[in-house]
Motif scaffolding. Structure first.
Motif, PDB file in Angstrom:
ATOM      1  N   UNK A 174      58.965  48.281  40.489  1.00  9.05           N
ATOM      2  CA  UNK A 174      57.596  48.802  40.617  1.00  9.05           C
ATOM      3  C   UNK A 174      56.871  47.758  39.639  1.00  9.05           C
ATOM      4  N   UNK A 175      55.683  47.583  40.016  1.00  9.39           N
ATOM      5  CA  UNK A 175      54.801  46.861  39.531  1.00  9.39           C
ATOM      6  C   UNK A 175      54.010  47.563  38.361  1.00  9.39           C
ATOM      7  N   UNK A 176      53.834  46.836  37.103  1.00  8.47           N
ATOM      8  CA  UNK A 176      52.978  47.597  35.829  1.00  8.47           C
ATOM      9  C   UNK A 176      51.598  47.016  35.807  1.00  8.47           C
ATOM     10  N   UNK A 177      51.577  45.537  35.955  1.00  6.93           N
ATOM     11  CA  UNK A 177      50.253  44.823  35.845  1.00  6.93           C
ATOM     12  C   UNK A 177      49.369  45.486  36.846  1.00  6.93           C
ATOM     13  N   UNK A 178      48.024  45.417  36.719  1.00  5.55           N
ATOM     14  CA  UNK A 178      46.953  45.895  37.642  1.00  5.55           C
ATOM     15  C   UNK A 178      45.740  44.710  37.523  1.00  5.55           C
TER      16      UNK A 178
ATOM     17  N   UNK B 188      46.201  49.622  44.979  1.00  5.38           N
ATOM     18  CA  UNK B 188      46.638  50.290  43.929  1.00  5.38           C
ATOM     19  C   UNK B 188      45.747  49.736  42.633  1.00  5.38           C
ATOM     20  N   UNK B 189      45.367  48.482  42.530  1.00  5.00           N
ATOM     21  CA  UNK B 189      44.517  48.040  41.513  1.00  5.00           C
ATOM     22  C   UNK B 189      43.048  48.550  41.638  1.00  5.00           C
ATOM     23  N   UNK B 190      42.630  48.560  42.636  1.00  3.78           N
ATOM     24  CA  UNK B 190      41.284  49.128  42.722  1.00  3.78           C
ATOM     25  C   UNK B 190      41.454  50.700  42.357  1.00  3.78           C
ATOM     26  N   UNK B 191      42.174  51.427  43.141  1.00  2.82           N
ATOM     27  CA  UNK B 191      42.161  52.956  42.776  1.00  2.82           C
ATOM     28  C   UNK B 191      42.441  53.194  41.167  1.00  2.82           C
ATOM     29  N   UNK B 192      43.211  52.544  40.826  1.00  2.13           N
ATOM     30  CA  UNK B 192      43.459  52.705  39.200  1.00  2.13           C
ATOM     31  C   UNK B 192      42.660  52.413  38.172  1.00  2.13           C
ATOM     32  N   UNK B 193      41.789  51.360  38.669  1.00  7.09           N
ATOM     33  CA  UNK B 193      40.714  50.671  37.742  1.00  7.09           C
ATOM     34  C   UNK B 193      39.327  50.930  37.998  1.00  7.09           C
ATOM     35  N   UNK B 194      38.852  51.279  39.273  1.00  9.71           N
ATOM     36  CA  UNK B 194      37.450  51.054  39.472  1.00  9.71           C
ATOM     37  C   UNK B 194      36.801  52.129  38.746  1.00  9.71           C
TER      38      UNK B 194
ATOM     39  N   UNK C  64      49.041  49.214  30.936  1.00  8.38           N
ATOM     40  CA  UNK C  64      48.654  48.254  32.159  1.00  8.38           C
ATOM     41  C   UNK C  64      47.402  48.706  32.563  1.00  8.38           C
ATOM     42  N   UNK C  65      46.941  50.254  32.468  1.00 13.65           N
ATOM     43  CA  UNK C  65      45.358  50.515  33.135  1.00 13.65           C
ATOM     44  C   UNK C  65      44.396  50.039  31.944  1.00 13.65           C
ATOM     45  N   UNK C  66      44.760  50.059  30.789  1.00 14.10           N
ATOM     46  CA  UNK C  66      43.958  49.528  29.595  1.00 14.10           C
ATOM     47  C   UNK C  66      43.744  48.092  29.925  1.00 14.10           C
ATOM     48  N   UNK C  67      44.907  47.407  30.045  1.00 10.83           N
ATOM     49  CA  UNK C  67      44.889  45.807  30.398  1.00 10.83           C
ATOM     50  C   UNK C  67      43.987  45.427  31.592  1.00 10.83           C
ATOM     51  N   UNK C  68      44.325  46.354  32.559  1.00  7.29           N
ATOM     52  CA  UNK C  68      43.481  46.152  34.018  1.00  7.29           C
ATOM     53  C   UNK C  68      42.221  46.308  33.859  1.00  7.29           C
ATOM     54  N   UNK C  69      41.695  47.238  33.191  1.00  8.28           N
ATOM     55  CA  UNK C  69      40.333  47.210  32.768  1.00  8.28           C
ATOM     56  C   UNK C  69      39.484  46.373  32.209  1.00  8.28           C
ATOM     57  N   UNK C  70      40.274  45.732  31.203  1.00  2.00           N
ATOM     58  CA  UNK C  70      39.884  44.625  30.160  1.00  2.00           C
ATOM     59  C   UNK C  70      39.561  43.402  30.879  1.00  2.00           C
ATOM     60  N   UNK C  71      40.784  43.046  31.993  1.00  2.00           N
ATOM     61  CA  UNK C  71      40.941  41.929  32.701  1.00  2.00           C
ATOM     62  C   UNK C  71      39.962  41.771  33.720  1.00  2.00           C
ATOM     63  N   UNK C  72      39.609  42.798  34.579  1.00  2.00           N
ATOM     64  CA  UNK C  72      38.725  42.894  35.534  1.00  2.00           C
ATOM     65  C   UNK C  72      37.300  42.742  34.812  1.00  2.00           C
ATOM     66  N   UNK C  73      36.883  43.142  33.733  1.00  2.00           N
ATOM     67  CA  UNK C  73      35.745  42.969  33.090  1.00  2.00           C
ATOM     68  C   UNK C  73      35.576  41.572  32.717  1.00  2.00           C
ATOM     69  N   UNK C  74      36.543  40.981  32.251  1.00  2.00           N
ATOM     70  CA  UNK C  74      36.603  39.549  32.049  1.00  2.00           C
ATOM     71  C   UNK C  74      36.359  38.598  33.220  1.00  2.00           C
TER      72      UNK C  74
END
Length: 550
Positions: free
Chosen positions: A494-498, A525-531, A283-293
């Motif tokens: 607990x949430x997995x999606x970011x 949490x999203x910002x901390x794990x993805x930025x 979900x970190x992998x996914x979060x990176x791709x979605x934030x770039x998108x």
């Protein structure tokens, strides 16, 4: 018989009342290739669940609430009926001494439980064409358990006697037990096979040439399967996975059948600690791709940007990850009124471009070596009216209600009611379940568990599921907000999606203090794990989208 007309002619010639058709292939998979989907050939309906009954003088298509609008658009000359009416209509045929034509390989034995079997007549709708696939073994680093360890659990549950076997006809369950996956299979990464557990070994029958050498796993050709069963004293199997075809074969050859609930259903639904840890990574992998998108989308002038281009763009970002194996289902990329079609597929409709002030829905999932993902967000491409913002906020409140629920003694049915409460209070609702179970590098829709009116069981620790309330105004817009979640040891989710929510769509005055705190904590949490994985501009963009709300 590849058309409605040919089926009707066959019915008249053979004095048969009707023909029942499903979208299933011979392995009863959720995801079926077009070439194996007889329902698609006959009706042009592309949904993942549906049935048709062809009579001599009319034809019905049966779908659930997710597909009602889609079925009306895609099919011609079919009466669209709710799927809840299907069994009643079948009963009017088989229980009144009228003949019903079916392909026994594409229906489970349990499907016909209350009907008169004597009135069923059989035909073959599926050629089951073979395709070579590249298979691989999911090592313990990814699966958390070797296959022989899983086999011990199954054998302990079954206690088979001499000359007794456990027959597994669900490829999904065989994938869990064997840790074998396919690089080439679209969406699910599960290869088609059947298996026997016998003498504390797994015997897997398939059309694939398998070069893997694995402890306690033997590979055989499909052609050997029936012959290997003829001397078996008793077969244990699950009737909800057993095809009518194999059931008939066992009865004809006087092989004793004992129906049980497949223990793998529960085993696979409870993810082990390695799988949970890996799912967090995926979900970190996914979060990176979605934030770039999202950065690309929001900074796009939207000149000739189509739904399909957006679909390709998210794939472009995901493919940059070396552990990415492909989407876990066909991405739903839908703008404005198209998003009101719950399982919309842009490839099935006229090309549609995104425009300023549109509300765009993206429902996308991934298969990584580290697990399966599924996420939905509705993005604003400009100023939206108050009604849309109100709906977005209500859907978000429903999403939060599920996320913060106390799971002690909580059932899926009760949680589904809690999810809908915020919307129903204003006279709104959605025509699908609130959540489905999710497999591990397997089917994105896995049962158990589910958050729906049909699931009366409690949730178990480490079961993973989706949380996806929504609202759909026909021919106007659709909003759905989906995270994957799992139950932890504290009776909480607990949430997995970011992926951040759309702040400009939130009416803060409708939120309680606790709801604001939940959103702020989630965005933190999203910002901390993805930025740290983004460019400086993408990072600044994400920070802006994760600002605290007061």
């Amino acid at each position: 018989m590849n058309s409605v007309l040919k089926i009707k002619n066959y019915l008249k010639k053979n004095n048969i009342e009707a023909c029942l058709i499903s979208k299933n292939n011979t392995f009863l998979n959720e995801f079926v290739q077009d070439r194996d989907n007889f329902l698609l050939k006959i009706t042009n309906f592309t949904g993942s669940l549906g049935y048709a009954i062809i009579y001599k003088n009319k034809q019905n298509l049966y779908v659930d609430g997710r597909y009602t609008q889609q079925a009306k658009i895609q099919t011609k000359n079919f009466i669209i009926k709710d799927i809840s009416l299907l069994k009643n209509d079948i009963g009017k045929i088989t229980n009144y001494n009228k003949k019903l034509l079916v392909d026994p390989k594409t229906f489970t034995f349990s499907f016909f439980g209350k009907f008169n079997y004597k009135n069923l007549h059989f035909f073959n709708s599926n050629k089951n064409l073979k395709k070579k696939e590249k298979l691989f073994y999911l090592s313990k680093n990814y699966s958390g358990q070797d296959s022989f360890e899983k086999l011990k659990k199954v054998n302990k549950k079954l206690t088979l006697k001499k000359n007794e076997v456990f027959l597994i006809t669900s490829p999904e369950n065989i994938a869990w037990l064997s840790n074998i996956r396919s690089y080439d299979k679209k969406f699910s990464k599960i290869f088609n096979c059947i298996a026997l557990v016998k003498n504390k070994r797994i015997y897997i029958y398939s059309d694939q040439k398998i070069n893997l050498k694995l402890n306690k796993i033997m590979f055989k050709k499909n052609s050997e399967f029936k012959k290997n069963l003829l001397n078996i004293k008793k077969i244990y199997t699950d009737k909800k996975y057993l095809s009518l075809y194999y059931h008939n074969f066992f009865i004809k050859n006087k092989i004793k059948i004992k129906f049980i609930n497949d223990p793998i259903d529960q085993f696979k639904s409870i993810k082990n600690n390695t799988e949970i840890l890996n799912l967090k990574i995926s979900h970190i992998f996914d979060g990176i791709a979605y934030c770039k998108f999202l950065y690309w989308l929001k900074n796009n002038n939207l000149k000739n940007t189509s739904e399909i281009e957006c679909q390709k763009k998210i794939e472009f970002f995901k493919k940059k990850n070396k552990f990415y194996l492909g989407p876990s289902f066909e991405t739903i990329s839908a703008t404005e009124k198209n998003a009101s079609i719950i399982h919309y597929n842009a490839k099935d409709y006229k090309k549609a471009n995104l425009k300023k002030k549109h509300l765009y829905l993206l429902d996308s999932g991934s298969q990584y070596l580290y697990g399966t993902t599924d996420m939905t967000r509705s993005f604003s491409l400009g100023k939206q009216n108050q009604f849309r913002k109100k709906i977005y906020t209500l859907v978000l409140k429903s999403h939060i209600a599920v996320s913060v629920a106390n799971l002690k003694n909580m059932t899926g049915k009760k949680l589904d009611q809690i999810a809908r409460k915020n919307l129903i209070k204003f006279g709104y609702n959605y025509n699908h379940g609130t959540g489905h179970g999710v497999g591990y590098l397997s089917n994105v829709h896995e049962a158990p568990p589910s958050i729906s009116k049909l699931y009366n069981k409690k949730f178990l620790v480490n079961q993973v599921m989706s949380n996806e309330p929504g609202y759909y105004k026909e021919n106007d817009f659709g909003i759905r907000l989906e995270n994957l979640i799992f139950k932890n040891h504290k009776n909480k989710f607990e949430n997995l999606t970011l992926v951040p929510f759309e702040q400009e769509m939130i009416l803060k005055s409708m939120l309680t203090k606790n709801e604001k705190n939940w959103i702020n904590h989630y965005h933190g949490e999203v910002y901390e794990k993805i930025h740290k994985f983004l460019s400086s501009r993408e990072k600044a963009f994400l920070k802006k989208n994760c600002l605290k709300i007061n």
